[in-house]
Scaffold this motif. Structure first.
Motif: not given
Length: 224
Positions: A99-107, A123-124, A136-137
């Protein structure tokens, strides 16, 4: 043929599929054998999906199992024989991931936008194969940085996508300093673009003339 999915450390990355009971302890040992050179297991452990293609699942013997496959894809064929060159008593497929957690844009984010808490979310996701080593950042690392390009809604953010926190913002009034022969002259102008500390920035004075300098602090520029 029924796949059985689980995570070795009891993290439910994928739902269990009802069906014939699988030798979980043996499959866990098989996963450990394959991942021992992958490094430290992630929080929650490795995720595994086991599928008996042919034969008896109780015939799985980890020490003598023949394993072929790809660490990159995390997909392996497992064959068990009662003796060398004998017909297999078990053929199985094993898939391993994490399982990887990564920071993504909300929009959607425009180029040049300064990122805030409202622009980011975590997001996981389940990723098959060995870890790539790319960290991951964290959201805290990205807060206040400037987007170097337009980002789509839900796009994962990489370090190359952002620039350091700007100290000069486009459209803001800035103090432009120039020093000649020990004499300091301060002018007032408007920043034409964002700039982090130490970066080159262009400004426009009230009379319309453009100058270039170095950002030395909050809305402060040292002219060339």
């Amino acid at each position: 043929m029924i796949a059985r999915s689980w995570c070795v450390a009891l993290l439910a990355c994928a739902p269990l599929v009802p069906g014939v009971a699988q030798p979980r302890t043996r499959v866990d040992s098989l996963v450990s054998r394959i991942t021992r050179h992958w490094g430290t297991p992630p929080r929650g452990g490795w995720c595994a999906e086991w599928l008996v293609v042919r034969g008896d699942s109780t015939a799985l013997h980890v020490s003598t199992a023949e394993i072929t496959g790809s660490d990159r894809a995390g997909v392996y064929t497992v064959i068990v024989r009662p003796s060398p060159f004998a017909a297999p008593t078990l053929v199985g497929r094993l898939r391993i991931g994490h399982e990887r957690a990564e920071t993504v844009t909300a929009h959607a984010v425009r180029r040049g936008d300064v990122l805030t808490d409202a622009d980011l979310l975590v997001r996981h996701s389940l990723v098959w194969g060995a870890p790539t080593g790319e960290s991951a950042l964290n959201i805290s690392t990205l807060l206040g940085t400037e987007s170097r390009r337009a980002l789509r809604d839900g796009e994962a953010i990489r370090l190359s996508d952002v620039a350091a926190t700007p100290v000069v913002l486009a459209g803001d009034t800035v103090t432009a300093e120039i020093v000649r022969d020990g004499v300091r002259l301060a002018l007032v102008g408007t920043a034409l673009h964002n700039a982090p500390l130490g970066a080159r920035v262009f400004i426009r004075l009230n009379r319309g003339r453009r100058f270039a300098g170095i950002a030395t602090g909050h809305n402060t520029v040292r002219l060339d």
